[in-house]
Design a protein around this motif. Structure first.
Motif, PDB file in Angstrom:
ATOM      1  N   GLY A 340       0.820  -1.270  -0.024  1.00  0.00           N
ATOM      2  CA  GLY A 340       0.165  -0.068   0.168  1.00  0.00           C
ATOM      3  C   GLY A 340       0.697   1.292   0.030  1.00  0.00           C
ATOM      4  O   GLY A 340       0.266   2.230  -0.029  1.00  0.00           O
ATOM      5  N   THR A 341       2.143   1.091   0.003  1.00  0.00           N
ATOM      6  CA  THR A 341       3.013   2.463  -0.069  1.00  0.00           C
ATOM      7  C   THR A 341       3.185   2.682  -1.494  1.00  0.00           C
ATOM      8  O   THR A 341       3.064   1.961  -2.371  1.00  0.00           O
ATOM      9  N   LEU A 342       3.599   4.178  -1.452  1.00  0.00           N
ATOM     10  CA  LEU A 342       3.885   4.557  -2.863  1.00  0.00           C
ATOM     11  C   LEU A 342       5.511   4.602  -3.091  1.00  0.00           C
ATOM     12  O   LEU A 342       6.431   4.729  -2.270  1.00  0.00           O
ATOM     13  N   LYS A 343       5.885   4.513  -4.564  1.00  0.00           N
ATOM     14  CA  LYS A 343       7.360   4.392  -4.621  1.00  0.00           C
ATOM     15  C   LYS A 343       7.691   5.316  -5.748  1.00  0.00           C
ATOM     16  O   LYS A 343       6.909   5.286  -6.830  1.00  0.00           O
ATOM     17  N   LEU A 344       8.466   6.243  -5.785  1.00  0.00           N
ATOM     18  CA  LEU A 344       8.969   6.980  -6.633  1.00  0.00           C
ATOM     19  C   LEU A 344      10.146   6.483  -7.676  1.00  0.00           C
ATOM     20  O   LEU A 344      11.180   6.225  -7.133  1.00  0.00           O
ATOM     21  N   ASP A 345       9.829   6.538  -8.904  1.00  0.00           N
ATOM     22  CA  ASP A 345      11.188   6.125  -9.896  1.00  0.00           C
ATOM     23  C   ASP A 345      11.461   7.830 -10.304  1.00  0.00           C
ATOM     24  O   ASP A 345      11.172   8.289 -11.186  1.00  0.00           O
ATOM     25  N   SER A 346      12.559   8.239  -9.603  1.00  0.00           N
ATOM     26  CA  SER A 346      13.060   9.531  -9.965  1.00  0.00           C
ATOM     27  C   SER A 346      13.551   9.686 -11.296  1.00  0.00           C
ATOM     28  O   SER A 346      13.553  10.805 -11.878  1.00  0.00           O
ATOM     29  N   GLY A 347      13.972   8.677 -12.041  1.00  0.00           N
ATOM     30  CA  GLY A 347      14.457   8.760 -13.449  1.00  0.00           C
ATOM     31  C   GLY A 347      13.304   9.120 -14.328  1.00  0.00           C
ATOM     32  O   GLY A 347      13.483  10.118 -15.299  1.00  0.00           O
ATOM     33  N   LYS A 348      12.257   8.288 -14.152  1.00  0.00           N
ATOM     34  CA  LYS A 348      11.197   8.847 -14.999  1.00  0.00           C
ATOM     35  C   LYS A 348      10.411  10.254 -14.886  1.00  0.00           C
ATOM     36  O   LYS A 348      10.230  10.846 -15.658  1.00  0.00           O
ATOM     37  N   LEU A 349      10.593  10.372 -13.518  1.00  0.00           N
ATOM     38  CA  LEU A 349       9.994  11.675 -13.206  1.00  0.00           C
ATOM     39  C   LEU A 349      10.885  12.957 -13.863  1.00  0.00           C
ATOM     40  O   LEU A 349      10.324  13.976 -14.383  1.00  0.00           O
ATOM     41  N   SER A 350      12.065  12.517 -13.690  1.00  0.00           N
ATOM     42  CA  SER A 350      13.328  13.492 -14.273  1.00  0.00           C
ATOM     43  C   SER A 350      12.836  13.744 -16.011  1.00  0.00           C
ATOM     44  O   SER A 350      12.891  15.055 -16.411  1.00  0.00           O
ATOM     45  N   ALA A 351      12.706  12.503 -16.364  1.00  0.00           N
ATOM     46  CA  ALA A 351      12.613  12.558 -17.872  1.00  0.00           C
ATOM     47  C   ALA A 351      11.093  13.339 -18.145  1.00  0.00           C
ATOM     48  O   ALA A 351      11.341  14.087 -19.136  1.00  0.00           O
ATOM     49  N   VAL A 352      10.173  13.349 -17.454  1.00  0.00           N
ATOM     50  CA  VAL A 352       9.038  13.918 -17.748  1.00  0.00           C
ATOM     51  C   VAL A 352       8.990  15.480 -17.605  1.00  0.00           C
ATOM     52  O   VAL A 352       8.543  16.351 -18.531  1.00  0.00           O
ATOM     53  N   LEU A 353       9.743  15.764 -16.607  1.00  0.00           N
ATOM     54  CA  LEU A 353      10.012  17.356 -16.276  1.00  0.00           C
ATOM     55  C   LEU A 353      10.874  17.902 -17.244  1.00  0.00           C
ATOM     56  O   LEU A 353      10.602  19.114 -17.636  1.00  0.00           O
TER      57      LEU A 353
END
Length: 638
Positions: A340-353
């Motif tokens: 039930g926890t959230l996990k962030l893929d920093s690489g994917k977020l950086s690519a979207v930004l």
């Protein structure tokens, strides 16, 4: 009595359970508050368009940038700084020296080739100096309390005390002209209040002397020469504000603007942590351990289940696209794990930004954008539905106006045709124009300066723009809409300036949003139907189709509103806590009733015990007597 007190012990146990639940709800409330702080930070669309601005030589200038700034590099050379006009008086023996009485009229403008040209954006200010303020110190205090766009101070240079008057705003167009009406009836001699007169135009009276000239800031950005009235410059590079500190001539310094993707990454990571912390609190408070067969404090609690379901419901809803190209958290690398926890893929977020086609703000924040550059999204309400709305304008907003019927007379005589009365947006104004012979343009500037200098008008936040066309004077309210009016009501100057003026009331903007008629007020348009609560600002000169408005409420915005509702004074949590507190109060009432009953029971038991004790004592005495009597009876056979 120990047996009788068993119900009281049961009440104590029940109260302890309730108190434990209250503590648990307190922990849940704290976790929800922390989570709300994180989602509030993400619900601001500016968070996702923040930029960093840095300058190579911080001694030359400081720099800040808004979300409107474009990433890039700029070469800057600061040639000179802006200066405010500063004047000083002759030396006086003391601050208590008498100066004189009358009025000081301050005007702002520029001295060019011996001619003073009024600044149309600066209203004239008149300060009355009466006998209570006629000393050097009194004049200083009167100027400072008038809030007239200047400051006054007294400096003793060893030869005496001098009054120093400084314009609050720097720049060539903010030079001072001080006209005196002296009660000694001579406004130009170097005696009385006229000692404070200053007019550097040809033939003007200069009884004050200039110590600092009004000057613009001069700089070069990427080879383009720029002159600004202030050392704080926010309109040279879009979205960038420069605060000039010193000259860099003959060298240049480099300004670099870049997107603040690290800040977005950190804010999203804070959001993930806050959610996971909240998820842990809810899990710990409501889980059931199958191995130990033990439940937690709030296992099976309906309120906790409802809160958990509502939060998950927001995450499980796919968002409509509002110009951002994103509709789920997975699109930016945020995924739910089995626990039930959230996990962030920093690489994917950086690519979207880094992708200019994607707008992360629409995924988290409440955003409104328009395709027409002259239509602006202002606000919305919870009733506004997500989606794309089409805008059609049938009528543009206009301003109230009064226009002269003929070319104005250009000569104003003191006491003959210098008085003008008018009403602007319902606020009455009476002004006295300075005597003299004008051009049509300078006369328009004089009227605007005096009208905008009226205290009642400025206090109401109202202003006018005065223009001329072929000598015909027009006064236009700076406000738009049906409440915008300009009426020339009288005064000796009215016939010569306006004749029989043509007065036109302003109009509100009119149009429709998604085919449903909207309500116009001035330049703002309020939607209805699915667009209910949507407020737009409509400018420009085009009627008909004016593009689309994209509106979306992102996850963070929805969570912020949901958690706020849960934490509200009358929300779900408080209702549950109030119910538990009422149960605790009810236990207290039952305990009091039971305690009173136990007191009576114990009293009855003690009374019965006393009676029994007395009976036993009596029976003991009877037994002893009988034993004695039996002992005294003749034995058998005697």
């Amino acid at each position: 009595m120990a047996v009788e007190r068993r119900p009281l012990n049961a009440l104590d146990t029940k109260e302890a359970q309730y108190q434990t639940q209250l503590t648990a709800y307190g922990s849940l409330k704290g976790a929800l508050s922390s989570f709300q702080s994180a989602v509030t930070a993400l619900s601001n669309p500016d968070k996702f368009s923040a930029v960093n601005a840095n300058i190579t030589d911080p001694k030359v200038a400081t720099v800040t940038a808004s979300s409107a700034a474009t990433a890039g590099s700029y070469a800057i050379e600061v040639q000179s700084l802006a200066q405010a006009h500063k004047l000083k008086s002759a030396a006086f023996a003391a601050t208590s020296s008498n100066i004189g009485t009358g009025t000081l009229t301050l005007q702002f403008g520029s001295y060019i080739d011996g001619t003073f040209t009024l600044n149309p954006d600066k209203a004239a200010q008149t300060i009355t100096i009466d006998s209570n303020k006629s000393t050097l110190a009194g004049v200083r205090d009167a100027i400072n309390s008038a809030n007239a766009g200047v400051s006054a101070s007294i400096i003793n240079d060893g030869n005496g005390s001098r009054l120093v008057i400084t314009a609050k705003d720097s720049g060539v167009a903010n030079a001072l002209k001080i006209t005196v009406t002296d009660d000694d009836l001579n406004a130009s001699d170097n005696a009385g209040l006229s000692r404070l007169a200053y007019d550097a135009s040809i033939g003007g009276t200069m009884n004050l002397s200039q110590t600092v000239a009004a000057q613009n800031a001069s700089l070069v950005i990427d080879g383009i020469s720029i002159s600004k009235a202030s050392n704080t410059i926010s309109d040279a590079i879009q979205g960038v504000s420069l605060n000039l500190l010193e000259s860099s001539t003959p060298g240049t310094t480099t300004l670099t603007v870049s997107r603040d993707t690290a800040g977005v990454q950190a804010t999203v990571q804070s959001f993930v942590k806050a959610f996971n912390d909240l998820n842990k609190i809810i899990t710990d408070l409501s889980k059931y351990d199958a191995a130990t067969k033990k439940s937690s404090i709030l296992t099976g609690d309906a309120t906790v289940r409802s809160i958990q379901a509502q939060i998950r419901g927001v995450f499980n809803t796919r968002l409509p696209i509002a110009g951002g190209g994103l509709s789920t958290l997975a699109d930016i690398g945020l995924t739910f794990q089995k626990d039930g926890t959230l996990k962030l893929d920093s690489g994917k977020l950086s690519a979207v930004l880094s992708d200019p086609e994607k707008n992360v703000a629409t995924l988290f924040a409440m955003t409104g954008s328009t395709t027409d550059g002259l239509v602006s999204y202002l606000s919305s309400t919870p009733d506004t539905k997500d989606g794309t709305f089409l805008l059609n304008i049938s009528k543009l907003a206009t301003q109230g106006r009064a226009v002269g019927s003929a070319a104005a007379l250009l000569t104003i005589g003191a006491g003959t045709n210098d008085a003008l009365s008018l009403s602007v947006n319902g606020v009455p104004v009476s002004v006295t124009l300075a005597a003299g012979t004008y051009s049509a343009s300078t006369l328009a500037t004089e009227i605007q300066s005096k009208v905008n200098g009226d205290r009642a008008l400025s206090a109401a936040g109202i202003g006018v723009t005065v223009t001329q066309n072929a000598g015909v004077i027009s006064i236009t309210s700076n406000r738009y809409g049906s409440n915008s009016t300009v009426t020339i009501t009288g005064g000796s100057a009215k016939p010569g300036l306006f004749g029989t003026p043509v007065e036109t009331t302003g109009a509100d903007v009119a149009g429709s949003i998604n085919g449903i008629a909207a309500v116009g007020t001035g330049q703002t348009l309020a939607g209805a139907g699915d667009a209910g609560g949507l407020i737009l600002s409509v400018t420009g000169s085009v009627i008909g189709f004016r593009g689309a408005i994209h509106y979306a409420r992102g996850y963070a915005y929805q969570l912020d509103k949901l958690v706020g509702k849960i934490l509200d004074n009358n929300g779900l949590l408080d209702s549950r806590v109030d119910g538990i507190n009422n149960s605790v109060k009810d236990i207290g009432t039952k305990r009091d009733v039971l305690a009173r009953r136990l007191t009576e029971v114990e009293k009855r038991y003690r009374t019965q015990y006393g009676a029994l004790d007395t009976m036993i004592a009596s029976m003991s005495r009877t037994s002893a007597f009988l034993q004695q009597q039996l002992a005294n009876l003749p034995k058998a056979g005697q």
